[in-house]
Design a protein around this motif. Sequence first.
Motif, PDB file in Angstrom:
ATOM      1  N   GLN A   4      31.149  -2.643 -25.970  1.00  0.00           N
ATOM      2  CA  GLN A   4      31.858  -3.848 -25.544  1.00  0.00           C
ATOM      3  C   GLN A   4      32.950  -4.190 -26.551  1.00  0.00           C
ATOM      4  O   GLN A   4      32.787  -4.003 -27.755  1.00  0.00           O
ATOM      5  N   PHE A 137      35.425  -3.337 -10.099  1.00  0.00           N
ATOM      6  CA  PHE A 137      35.105  -3.303 -11.528  1.00  0.00           C
ATOM      7  C   PHE A 137      34.953  -4.738 -12.030  1.00  0.00           C
ATOM      8  O   PHE A 137      35.878  -5.348 -12.548  1.00  0.00           O
ATOM      9  N   LYS A 138      33.755  -5.283 -11.846  1.00  0.00           N
ATOM     10  CA  LYS A 138      33.486  -6.665 -12.225  1.00  0.00           C
ATOM     11  C   LYS A 138      32.030  -6.787 -12.659  1.00  0.00           C
ATOM     12  O   LYS A 138      31.179  -5.962 -12.290  1.00  0.00           O
ATOM     13  N   ALA A 139      31.774  -7.791 -13.462  1.00  0.00           N
ATOM     14  CA  ALA A 139      30.427  -7.982 -14.010  1.00  0.00           C
ATOM     15  C   ALA A 139      29.401  -8.064 -12.889  1.00  0.00           C
ATOM     16  O   ALA A 139      29.612  -8.755 -11.887  1.00  0.00           O
ATOM     17  N   ASN A 141      28.464  -5.536 -10.947  1.00  0.00           N
ATOM     18  CA  ASN A 141      28.565  -4.304 -10.163  1.00  0.00           C
ATOM     19  C   ASN A 141      28.196  -3.109 -11.034  1.00  0.00           C
ATOM     20  O   ASN A 141      27.963  -3.236 -12.236  1.00  0.00           O
ATOM     21  N   PHE A 192      28.132  -2.958 -15.043  1.00  0.00           N
ATOM     22  CA  PHE A 192      29.353  -3.473 -15.662  1.00  0.00           C
ATOM     23  C   PHE A 192      29.065  -4.803 -16.347  1.00  0.00           C
ATOM     24  O   PHE A 192      28.438  -5.691 -15.759  1.00  0.00           O
ATOM     25  N   GLU A 194      30.604  -7.870 -19.421  1.00  0.00           N
ATOM     26  CA  GLU A 194      31.755  -8.492 -20.082  1.00  0.00           C
ATOM     27  C   GLU A 194      32.225  -7.638 -21.270  1.00  0.00           C
ATOM     28  O   GLU A 194      31.415  -7.136 -22.048  1.00  0.00           O
ATOM     29  N   ILE A 237      37.013  -6.046 -18.390  1.00  0.00           N
ATOM     30  CA  ILE A 237      36.317  -7.145 -17.726  1.00  0.00           C
ATOM     31  C   ILE A 237      36.425  -8.369 -18.626  1.00  0.00           C
ATOM     32  O   ILE A 237      35.897  -8.390 -19.746  1.00  0.00           O
ATOM     33  N   GLY A 240      34.214 -11.906 -16.423  1.00  0.00           N
ATOM     34  CA  GLY A 240      33.520 -11.285 -15.300  1.00  0.00           C
ATOM     35  C   GLY A 240      34.408 -10.578 -14.301  1.00  0.00           C
ATOM     36  O   GLY A 240      33.904  -9.949 -13.369  1.00  0.00           O
ATOM     37  N   LYS A 241      35.730 -10.650 -14.491  1.00  0.00           N
ATOM     38  CA  LYS A 241      36.665 -10.108 -13.496  1.00  0.00           C
ATOM     39  C   LYS A 241      37.535  -9.004 -14.107  1.00  0.00           C
ATOM     40  O   LYS A 241      37.729  -8.966 -15.321  1.00  0.00           O
ATOM     41  N   PRO A 242      38.085  -8.133 -13.252  1.00  0.00           N
ATOM     42  CA  PRO A 242      38.961  -7.070 -13.766  1.00  0.00           C
ATOM     43  C   PRO A 242      40.311  -7.618 -14.212  1.00  0.00           C
ATOM     44  O   PRO A 242      40.949  -8.394 -13.495  1.00  0.00           O
ATOM     45  N   GLU A 243      40.741  -7.209 -15.395  1.00  0.00           N
ATOM     46  CA  GLU A 243      42.036  -7.601 -15.951  1.00  0.00           C
ATOM     47  C   GLU A 243      42.795  -6.337 -16.342  1.00  0.00           C
ATOM     48  O   GLU A 243      42.331  -5.546 -17.176  1.00  0.00           O
TER      49      GLU A 243
END
Length: 272
Positions: A4, A137-139, A141, A192, A194, A237, A240-243
């Motif tokens: 991470q 691709f998110k926390a 999944n 997946f 953070e 991530i 929690g979201k794809p960046e």
Amino acid sequence: MIIQKTREEIELMRESALIVSKTLGMIASEIKEGVTTLYLDKRAEEFIRDHGAVPSFLGLYGFPNSLCMSPNAQVVHGIPNNKPLESGDVISVDCGAFKNGFHGDHAYSFEIGEVAEDVKKLLRVTKESLYVGIREFKAGNRVEDVGNAIQKYTESHGYGVVRELVGHGVGQKMHEDPEMPNYGKRGRGKLFIEGMVVAIEPMINMGTKNIKQLKDGWTILTADGKPSAHFEHDVAIIDGKPELLSTFAYVYQALGIVSNEEDEFRKNPLVL
């Protein structure tokens, strides 16, 4: 083991990724009929070093160049050479840069001159599948949720999804856990979390999914000689979201393309 990254490390990785993005933008302004891939490779190495970074690929596992340049039936890992590009070619340009202790790694497939409509469609669908995969691709999944989304989208168009080559985690090493296949079953693979950063990179063939390798030990070809396409982004991530850490905006600026495809994957607007 999945490593991470802190927010501070992710911002350092964004800097490395954007050097790659700017390099691809420079390539976009120079790639055309009659230009050799070896010339573009030398320009890329100079550009990366001028931006305070080191080419990630040069010497990696013994690779001899700064760019992987893979035209037409070459899938990935093509070695730059003195053969001029021709109208009708399509070519994957894969680039890496190392700065502040972290790698950036992404790729774009370019059209040279007048390209056949069915090949244009292959490139369009492959790039669309990249974003279809990134949405997964998110926390919470799992790895194969991304692969399954890419596989379903591209196979629905009759294309072959390469199995032997995959995306990957990225960070202080170019290749980290987890491997990120472009196929799979939902709900399988590593979770997946953070702070994960991965390179998602669909490698999609117009015909068969099967591949072969040249005797140079690097170049991967489609088994049936039909074209292949390859697009790649670095993604973290965050909350929690794809960046997106990388961008095709510099490529689009050079090519005169207007696109909002990346907007949903950015918390803050990109300033070029």
